[in-house]
Motif scaffolding. Structure first.
Motif, mmCIF file in Angstrom:
data_model
loop_
_atom_site.group_PDB
_atom_site.id
_atom_site.type_symbol
_atom_site.label_atom_id
_atom_site.label_comp_id
_atom_site.label_asym_id
_atom_site.label_seq_id
_atom_site.Cartn_x
_atom_site.Cartn_y
_atom_site.Cartn_z
ATOM 1 N N SER A 849 0.847 -1.195 0.000
ATOM 2 C CA SER A 849 0.000 0.000 0.000
ATOM 3 C C SER A 849 0.881 1.244 0.000
ATOM 4 C CB SER A 849 -0.928 0.004 1.225
ATOM 5 O OG SER A 849 -0.172 0.015 2.411
ATOM 6 N N VAL A 850 0.280 2.351 -0.406
ATOM 7 C CA VAL A 850 0.990 3.637 -0.443
ATOM 8 C C VAL A 850 0.374 4.538 0.614
ATOM 9 C CG1 VAL A 850 1.567 5.649 -1.855
ATOM 10 C CG2 VAL A 850 1.479 3.386 -2.904
ATOM 11 N N CYS A 851 1.204 5.154 1.435
ATOM 12 C CA CYS A 851 0.735 6.064 2.479
ATOM 13 C C CYS A 851 0.980 7.501 2.005
ATOM 14 C CB CYS A 851 1.496 5.791 3.769
ATOM 15 S SG CYS A 851 1.062 6.905 5.084
ATOM 16 N N LEU A 852 -0.097 8.264 1.915
ATOM 17 C CA LEU A 852 0.001 9.657 1.457
ATOM 18 C C LEU A 852 -0.220 10.587 2.641
ATOM 19 C CD1 LEU A 852 -2.077 9.250 -1.807
ATOM 20 C CD2 LEU A 852 0.361 9.723 -1.700
ATOM 21 N N ASN A 853 0.729 11.466 2.873
ATOM 22 C CA ASN A 853 0.640 12.419 3.973
ATOM 23 C C ASN A 853 0.543 13.832 3.400
ATOM 24 O OD1 ASN A 853 1.908 14.351 6.031
ATOM 25 N ND2 ASN A 853 1.545 12.503 7.235
ATOM 26 N N VAL A 854 -0.543 14.541 3.735
ATOM 27 C CA VAL A 854 -0.751 15.907 3.240
ATOM 28 C C VAL A 854 -0.707 16.861 4.419
ATOM 29 C CG1 VAL A 854 -2.389 17.459 2.113
ATOM 30 C CG2 VAL A 854 -2.138 15.141 1.288
ATOM 31 N N SER A 855 0.122 17.889 4.321
ATOM 32 C CA SER A 855 0.191 18.894 5.387
ATOM 33 C C SER A 855 0.275 20.278 4.746
ATOM 34 C CB SER A 855 1.415 18.654 6.271
ATOM 35 O OG SER A 855 2.588 18.702 5.490
ATOM 36 N N SER A 856 -0.239 21.271 5.459
ATOM 37 C CA SER A 856 -0.181 22.648 4.933
ATOM 38 C C SER A 856 0.372 23.565 6.012
ATOM 39 C CB SER A 856 -1.569 23.109 4.495
ATOM 40 O OG SER A 856 -2.404 23.283 5.608
ATOM 41 N N THR A 857 1.144 24.539 5.590
ATOM 42 C CA THR A 857 1.683 25.551 6.509
ATOM 43 C C THR A 857 1.407 26.937 5.927
ATOM 44 O OG1 THR A 857 3.821 25.369 5.405
ATOM 45 C CG2 THR A 857 3.532 24.119 7.429
ATOM 46 N N LEU A 858 1.156 27.882 6.826
ATOM 47 C CA LEU A 858 0.879 29.265 6.403
ATOM 48 C C LEU A 858 2.206 29.957 6.110
ATOM 49 C CD1 LEU A 858 -1.322 31.476 6.076
ATOM 50 C CD2 LEU A 858 -0.880 32.083 8.460
ATOM 51 N N GLN A 859 2.339 30.450 4.882
ATOM 52 C CA GLN A 859 3.589 31.110 4.483
ATOM 53 C C GLN A 859 3.568 32.603 4.793
ATOM 54 O OE1 GLN A 859 5.918 30.081 1.186
ATOM 55 N NE2 GLN A 859 6.332 28.434 2.613
ATOM 56 N N SER A 860 2.466 33.250 4.378
ATOM 57 C CA SER A 860 2.367 34.697 4.625
ATOM 58 C C SER A 860 0.905 35.069 4.815
ATOM 59 C CB SER A 860 2.945 35.476 3.437
ATOM 60 O OG SER A 860 2.265 35.123 2.245
ATOM 61 N N LYS A 861 0.649 35.913 5.832
ATOM 62 C CA LYS A 861 -0.721 36.352 6.105
ATOM 63 C C LYS A 861 -1.056 37.580 5.273
ATOM 64 C CE LYS A 861 -1.707 34.875 10.835
ATOM 65 N NZ LYS A 861 -2.047 35.346 12.173
ATOM 66 N N SER A 862 -2.353 37.735 4.997
ATOM 67 C CA SER A 862 -2.805 38.973 4.349
ATOM 68 C C SER A 862 -4.068 39.422 5.063
ATOM 69 C CB SER A 862 -3.086 38.723 2.863
ATOM 70 O OG SER A 862 -4.093 37.765 2.713
ATOM 71 N N GLY A 863 -4.181 40.707 5.269
ATOM 72 C CA GLY A 863 -5.380 41.223 5.951
ATOM 73 C C GLY A 863 -5.216 41.206 7.448
ATOM 74 N N GLU A 876 -3.435 18.508 8.512
ATOM 75 C CA GLU A 876 -2.494 17.387 8.643
ATOM 76 C C GLU A 876 -3.300 16.106 8.462
ATOM 77 O OE1 GLU A 876 1.261 16.029 8.946
ATOM 78 O OE2 GLU A 876 0.884 18.091 9.560
ATOM 79 N N MET A 877 -3.189 15.490 7.298
ATOM 80 C CA MET A 877 -3.998 14.304 7.003
ATOM 81 C C MET A 877 -3.130 13.185 6.444
ATOM 82 S SD MET A 877 -7.332 15.881 5.149
ATOM 83 C CE MET A 877 -8.213 17.264 5.821
ATOM 84 N N GLU A 878 -3.613 11.949 6.626
ATOM 85 C CA GLU A 878 -2.890 10.790 6.105
ATOM 86 C C GLU A 878 -3.892 9.764 5.617
ATOM 87 O OE1 GLU A 878 0.702 9.394 8.202
ATOM 88 O OE2 GLU A 878 -0.273 7.432 8.214
ATOM 89 N N ASP A 886 -0.649 -0.929 -10.534
ATOM 90 C CA ASP A 886 0.356 0.138 -10.356
ATOM 91 C C ASP A 886 -0.231 1.546 -10.429
ATOM 92 O OD1 ASP A 886 2.342 -1.723 -10.043
ATOM 93 O OD2 ASP A 886 2.900 -1.754 -12.159
ATOM 94 N N TYR A 887 -1.528 1.698 -10.151
ATOM 95 C CA TYR A 887 -2.152 3.031 -10.158
ATOM 96 C C TYR A 887 -2.966 3.194 -8.877
ATOM 97 C CZ TYR A 887 -5.513 6.708 -11.276
ATOM 98 O OH TYR A 887 -6.302 7.843 -11.229
ATOM 99 N N PHE A 888 -2.936 4.398 -8.290
ATOM 100 C CA PHE A 888 -3.765 4.676 -7.117
ATOM 101 C C PHE A 888 -4.262 6.126 -7.180
ATOM 102 C CE2 PHE A 888 0.646 5.552 -6.024
ATOM 103 C CZ PHE A 888 0.591 6.802 -5.425
ATOM 104 N N SER A 889 -5.344 6.355 -6.472
ATOM 105 C CA SER A 889 -5.947 7.698 -6.487
ATOM 106 C C SER A 889 -6.742 7.889 -5.207
ATOM 107 C CB SER A 889 -6.841 7.798 -7.731
ATOM 108 O OG SER A 889 -7.879 8.680 -7.535
ATOM 109 N N THR A 890 -6.692 9.106 -4.648
ATOM 110 C CA THR A 890 -7.489 9.429 -3.454
ATOM 111 C C THR A 890 -7.674 10.942 -3.390
ATOM 112 O OG1 THR A 890 -7.683 9.059 -1.079
ATOM 113 C CG2 THR A 890 -5.501 9.641 -1.895
ATOM 114 N N GLN A 891 -8.549 11.380 -2.455
ATOM 115 C CA GLN A 891 -8.847 12.820 -2.336
ATOM 116 C C GLN A 891 -8.745 13.263 -0.889
ATOM 117 O OE1 GLN A 891 -12.709 13.332 -4.294
ATOM 118 N NE2 GLN A 891 -11.662 14.222 -6.043
ATOM 119 N N PHE A 892 -8.399 14.551 -0.718
ATOM 120 C CA PHE A 892 -8.312 15.174 0.606
ATOM 121 C C PHE A 892 -9.132 16.466 0.586
ATOM 122 C CE2 PHE A 892 -4.433 12.750 0.084
ATOM 123 C CZ PHE A 892 -4.246 12.164 1.328
ATOM 124 N N LEU A 893 -9.849 16.734 1.680
ATOM 125 C CA LEU A 893 -10.569 18.013 1.824
ATOM 126 C C LEU A 893 -9.771 18.901 2.772
ATOM 127 C CD1 LEU A 893 -14.404 17.309 2.122
ATOM 128 C CD2 LEU A 893 -13.245 18.714 0.437
#
Length: 962
Positions: A849-863, A876-878, A886-893
């Motif tokens: 199986s393939v483990c996909l880790n998605v994370s986001s960080t704030l680079q610069s604020k506006s307002g 922070e999702m996994e 040999d193909y896989f697909s998934t979605q993150f909100l």
């Protein structure tokens, strides 16, 4: 530079096109499809599989297949046949078609053609698409209808489609079973069609009732139609059905044994043996003692060598599985037979000296497997039989260079390795036999025998210095010509010599090897021998060979690669001068070694290319450099106890601070830093291990040993100096439990155990820190460095290649440009990936199986800053996904409530069949700009406008007061 240009040149030459992006390549092929010339259209169609291989993502594959479907719909039969072949070649990409309905609709329109050949090609096309349209009723109906056609080509196509749909769809299998049964039993159906219809029944395994009805039909066929062809096809289908449904395997084994024993036809007996071999490979645990006994009796009674060979091949397969233990175990209520008196052993002993090489090989293999698996005391006679049988087979096959003799010799040599590993006391006699036979054998057999000798000697230290004379004498004799066999033999024999003299090669041995190489060898042979020398730790020999090759390569990348290997060998050679208890010379040896390592890493970096970045090699060498520096620093720290002992007031300071270690002076802080550094190095070795998914087990074990060296020293520092009371020796004491696979591992394990014993005895006797403690640490370092480092296979050669390619959507046109998202909405990030393999996929391990880790960080604020719940600030999702074809697909909100630019990182890692996680990468980054939604913006502006008059009034009041 040269290798890059060669690669692109070959890529261009293969298909006559330049490297294009996906859309351009598809447009080029589309142009060919719309051409008025049939030849250009066909050429465009047959180039589609390469396009799918190069750009394996759904958006392109969907467009391409829709274009092919159009060609299929309007083209002639030859074009349709080309499209069919492309579809069958690209089976693993079919599930990436997004518009399945539209694709099938265009294909299916041809089924109504008046041309039976066009209908036949369409049926084969539908059969090839069964994996993505298993439940299409119109396809089911067309297949059933076409089975009644009067055109033979169409009926054969319908049979092909029916077999494919039966394998995929339970509903279709249930519906078609009766139809096939009627056709097979019908008097009007031709015999050749019946023979093609019967194999469809192997797919009737979707449930027990269906499998049972298919078995009954096959049972009737076997009895009703006793002709040879019908019996062979029916029995084979019977076997495949039993192997898939599992529950009826014991009955099938009995049926096949019955035919083997009673049917007089050799063709039927051969098929029974072939099917028994299939079941022995797939389900050895279902074989009872009675089944094996019946097979032995048949083999003892048959007068035909070809049949005896087949039966023995089944028995040799079973002898390497759990079935052999069932055979020799004592059943409840029955007296078990001794291994020596059983029919299986009698048969094997009888066949060991048979004049047919194949029969003799299988007989020896059965004896070897029995000897290794039955752990009983009274097996001396069996052991002797196995050894004598192997010796006679070795003598027979080593004088014959035919392919059959070589295959038999390989079986015999594998048995020798297995026997030496399972029964170590027999290894000496096996090795002596091999060495004796080496002198008289042919070159092809010598190569295989050298491989066997090296394999045995790597597991057990059986090749002593006394045997080195024989090997060197043989090395002088061989190599009179520069043929491929002679070159291969030079490498094989040199490997055995390196294994035999693990500690150091004498000057005489080095001279003989170099003279022989200078006279007949080519550069590639010299490199392979140098590589083996590096693996076995003979770095002085390796350095000289790499040096001789530097001027013989055509590419600067190869020059830098060889130069780096030469420097690494020179660096490791410096460590051979280390002496116990001499710490100042140890420091100078390590400093000299580091000098060459730094030169080597500079060359290694220059040797890397974008296509071959040498990431494992660079990281391994960097870690080695850091480890040597850490060792050097620790020896300096230990010496500092003499050069700057604790001050007189150290005891008072320790009592004041309540820290007993402070009475040792500044060495305590230095030791703490050293311990943390070694733990950090161990962690980095762990990361390198996890990143090496494609490495062979010996390379991974080598990395693990380096990591254990770091942990050992950090543990020794803690146990001797920093915290003697709480240090535990339990977890470190069992490291030598598993048998070592190489001399390097054996020597490292010996050093580990010795160091642990020293540390444990010292920590109990003396309080820290005395000169004995620091001497113990320095001796441990010298003992570890005196074991020559082994550069394992993965450092030089990558046998397995696995990589993951990710595609994110939505994706910006320009990588630096952010994707705009409103802060009150969520972003649906789709991650698609393709697993790409080299020439030997899954050689060492496979991706589960393939483990996909998605994370986001704030680079610069506006307002402005708003008060937002903490949950909305980070993502922070996994997710774990199993690749299919040999193909896989998934979605993150993802949620971006804070206004500004966010950095999204998607990182992939894989999990193998054993559940181990590997950090293979890749790591992909995109930017998202979170914008304020219009409604919130409007309300905020209204509030600001309402506040402005109030602020102005307050300012005027303040001015008047002033």
């Amino acid at each position: 530079m040269a290798s890059n240009s060669t690669k692109s040149f070959l890529a261009d030459a293969g298909y006559g096109e330049q490297e294009l992006d996906a859309n351009s390549a598809l447009m080029e092929l589309d142009k060919g499809l719309r051409s008025g010339k049939l030849g250009e259209q066909c050429e465009a169609v047959v180039r589609f599989p390469r396009l799918f291989q190069k750009y394996p993502f759904p958006i392109l594959i969907n467009s391409a297949f829709l274009k092919l479907a159009d060609v299929f719909r309007v083209g002639n039969n030859f074009l349709r046949l080309c499209v069919l072949k492309v579809t069958q070649q690209s089976e693993k990409h079919l599930e990436k078609i997004l518009n399945v309905d539209e694709f099938v609709k265009r294909i299916f329109s041809v089924i109504h053609s008046n041309d039976p050949v066009a209908r036949a090609i369409t049926l084969r096309m539908l059969g090839s698409l069964a994996s993505i349209i298993p439940e299409r009723k119109n396809a089911h109906h067309s297949i059933r209808q076409s089975l009644d056609s009067h055109d033979n080509v169409e009926v054969e196509a319908a049979v092909f489609a029916a077999a494919n749909f039966s394998a995929q769809s339970k509903d279709f299998a249930v519906g078609i079973c009766n139809k096939i049964s009627e056709m097979i039993q019908g008097l009007t159906t031709p015999v050749d069609l019946k023979l093609k219809l019967i194999p469809i029944l192997q797919h009737m395994h979707h449930d027990a009732i269906l499998a049972s009805s298919a078995r009954q039909l096959l049972q009737q066929l076997v009895t009703s139609y006793p002709s040879t062809k019908m019996v062979i096809v029916s029995l084979h289908t019977f076997t495949l059905l039993a192997a898939s449904s599992l529950v009826d395997t014991p009955k099938q084994i009995q049926l096949l044994l019955q035919y083997l024993k009673n049917d007089p036809r050799k063709a039927v007996k051969r098929l029974a043996i072939q099917d028994l071999k299939l079941l022995a490979n797939k389900t050895p645990h279902t074989w009872s003692r009675e089944n094996i006994q019946a097979l032995c009796e048949c083999a003892l009674q048959t007068p035909y060598d070809s049949l005896k060979l087949g039966m023995l091949s089944v028995l040799s397969t079973l002898s390497g599985t759990i079935a052999i233990k069932h055979y020799f175990s004592i059943a409840s209520g029955n007296v078990g037979s001794s291994p020596r008196s059983s029919d299986l052993v009698k048969l094997a002993q009888e066949c060991c000296y048979h004049n047919n090489r194949g029969i003799a090989a299988h007989g020896v293999r059965v004896l070897t497997n029995i000897t290794v698996s039955c752990q009983e005391k009274d097996l001396l006679a069996l052991e002797q039989d196995a050894v004598f049988g192997l010796e006679s087979l070795l003598v027979l096959c080593s004088q014959d260079d035919s392919p059959g003799a070589q295959a038999t010799l390989k079986i015999a040599l594998k048995c020798m390795v297995k026997l030496a590993k399972g029964r170590p006391h027999l290894s000496q006699s096996v090795v002596e036999t091999l060495l004796t036979q080496l002198h008289s054998a042919l070159d092809a057999a010598r190569i295989l025998m050298c491989h066997c000798l090296a394999a045995i000697a790597m597991q057990l230290p059986v090749l002593g210095d006394g045997m080195l004379g024989d090997l060197m004498g043989l090395y002088k004799v061989i190599g009179r010509s520069a043929t491929d066999k002679q070159q291969e033999l030079l490498v094989s024999l040199a490997t055995v010599i390196f294994v035999a003299s693990q500690k150091a090669l004498s000057a005489e041995v080095k001279t003989i090897i170099k003279q022989q190489l200078e006279s007949v060898s080519n550069g590639w042979t010299v490199y392979r021998i140098a590589r083996q020398a590096s693996r076995m730790g003979n770095h002085d020999m390796a350095r000289e060979l790499y040096q001789s090759l530097l001027t013989q390569v055509a590419s600067e990348h190869f020059y830098f690669w060889l130069n780096s290997l030469k420097e690494f060998s020179h660096a490791e050679q410096c460590l051979t001068e280390l002496q116990e208890e001499n710490y100042s010379s140890a420091l100078s040896c390590i400093a000299e070694c580091l000098k060459f390592y730094h030169k080597g890493i500079a060359s290694l970096t220059a040797a890397s290319t974008p296509l071959n970045p040498l990431s494992f090699q660079c990281e391994f060498v960097k870690l080695r450099i850091d480890l040597l520096q850490a060792f050097s620093q620790l020896i300096c720290t230990c010496n500092s106890l003499k050069t700057s002992p604790p001050p007189a007031i150290a005891t008072t300071i320790a009592m004041t601070l309540g820290n007993d270690l402070q009475r040792c002076g500044r060495i305590s802080n230095q030791m703490k830093q050293s311990m943390e550094e070694f733990r950090s190095l161990a962690s980095r070795y762990g990361d390198l291990y996890q990143a090496s998914f494609d490495a062979d087990s010996a390379t991974l074990r080598n990395v693990e040993l380096q990591q254990q060296s770091c942990l050992l020293i950090s543990h020794a520092i803690e146990a001797l100096i920093l915290d003697p009371e709480s240090a535990s020796f339990q977890e470190y004491g069992s490291t030598g439990a598993a048998p070592a696979d190489s001399e390097y591992e054996r020597r490292m394990m010996s050093v580990y155990n010795h160091v642990l014993e020293e540390v444990e005895s010292l920590s109990r006797k003396y309080t820290p820190v005395s000169y004995m403690h620091t001497a113990c640490l320095c001796n441990a370092i010298i003992a570890l460095l005196k074991v020559p480092l082994s550069f394992q296979r993965y450092f030089f050669q990558k046998l397995q290649s696995t990589s993951i390619k990710l595609a994110l959507s939505p994706s910006p046109r320009n990588p630096a440009e952010p994707i705009a998202v409103q802060n009150n909405q969520q972003l649906a990030l789709k991650v698609e990936g393709v697993v790409q393999h080299g020439s030997k996929p899954g050689l060492f391990r496979k991706i589960q199986s393939v483990c996909l880790n998605v994370s986001s960080t704030l680079q610069s604020k506006s307002g402005q800053d708003y008060k937002i719940p903490i949950d909305n600030m980070t993502n922070e999702m996994e997710q774990r996904v199993e690749p299919h074809n040999d193909y896989f697909s998934t979605q993150f909100l993802l949620n971006f409530a804070i206004l500004g630019t966010h950095n999204i990182t998607v990182e992939s890692s894989v999990k193998d069949a054993n559940g181990i996680v590997w950090k293979t990468g890749p790591r992909t980054t995109i930017f998202v700009k979170s914008l304020e939604d219009p409604y919130s913006q409007q309300i905020r502006l209204q509030q600001q406008q309402a506040q402005q008059p109030l602020q102005q009034q307050q300012q005027r009041n303040a001015y008047t007061r002033f």
